[in-house]
Scaffold this motif. Sequence first.
Motif, PDB file in Angstrom:
ATOM      1  N   THR A   1       1.347   5.692  -0.341  1.00 32.30           N
ATOM      2  CA  THR A   1       0.766   6.803   0.226  1.00 32.30           C
ATOM      3  C   THR A   1       2.107   7.943  -0.511  1.00 32.30           C
TER       4      THR A   1
ATOM      5  N   GLN B   1      -4.336   1.460  -8.056  1.00 38.46           N
ATOM      6  CA  GLN B   1      -5.052   2.894  -7.871  1.00 38.46           C
ATOM      7  C   GLN B   1      -4.151   4.168  -7.775  1.00 38.46           C
TER       8      GLN B   1
ATOM      9  N   MET C   1      -3.109   3.448  -0.712  1.00 32.45           N
ATOM     10  CA  MET C   1      -3.669   2.844  -1.872  1.00 32.45           C
ATOM     11  C   MET C   1      -2.992   1.808  -2.740  1.00 32.45           C
TER      12      MET C   1
ATOM     13  N   ARG D   1       0.732  -1.135   0.090  1.00 35.53           N
ATOM     14  CA  ARG D   1       0.026  -0.093  -0.027  1.00 35.53           C
ATOM     15  C   ARG D   1       1.005   1.193  -0.272  1.00 35.53           C
TER      16      ARG D   1
END
Length: 335
Positions: free
Chosen positions: A299, A331, A327, A297
């Motif tokens: 950022t 994404q 995300m 993930r």
Amino acid sequence: MKTLSEEQRAGLLAFNDCFVEHPALTTIIEDFERLRFNRTLGGEQQSMLLTGDTGSGKTQLINHYSKRFFSQQRRNVLTKPILVSRIPSKLTLEHTIIQLLMDLGQFGTEYRTGRSHELGLTESLVRCLQLCETELIIINEFQELIEFKSAQYKQLIANRLKYISEETQIPIVLVGMPWAELIAEEPQWASRLICRRQIPYFKLSQGPEDFVRFLKGLAIRMPFDLPPKLEEKHTTLALFAACRGEVRKLKHLLNEAVKMALFDGANTLAKEHLANAYQLFYPSMSNPFLQAISDLRFTEVASYSRYEPNALSDDEALIATRFTDQMSLTQLLKK
């Protein structure tokens, strides 16, 4: 306890202090060179505003550039082609000028406080700059001089620095956090700060190749016979997930991982060293170096820190850097 050889220790120290250019930094160095050259042509000197959020690499860039110029003893005067100074702990114009004098090598100027008027200190600074053959003045942490100050005080600062630049014919580079831009609102600097640059954080959604090239530059400066492949997809993505595009955060992680590898006697940096370094710093966080790409993930910066001069209290005046929500890679690349 394991120890490092002198060669390993020297290699680790060199890596900890290494500098890797990327396009934004190359442009800024070219700006410094242009300011110095334009000075030789005479006329009104341009000045520069350089901003960047915490950990973006401002101080490292300044130190790298200034190390290219050596001071020399001439006619009992120590020349100082590049004067690098910073805003002192006592946030006043007077102490700032004293700090500039001290950084020029004028020891003992701290004792002049209270016995010399600011204008007298300014005249002393002008003379010393000329004697030291200074070609460029770089003032770091400039935002500290304008935080929580009145418009009148900021105008006083602008007037004094303008006077110093005009009298010495030396361009000035003001360096600071993003809200150092406030000085550009002063009429004395609005037209003088023609060159304005920002050192951004890396972003995977915009120009990921810059981050990859930066990692390659770091890899070849590591003290190993075999440079690690930091540009491999999983390693690159895991490193970005760990640092969010912040150079300081990235460098601290790699410094620790390289040290671990040297203590292990490894011939290169392995993923286990990166994972162990991350675990040391962030024990409660999911370790990106142990995750599959699909589970990573990310950022990245959404807006940089700023200063609100009209805030109701000092606590509300400084607005922290904002990052995106976490995300997946898919994404992130759709942004």
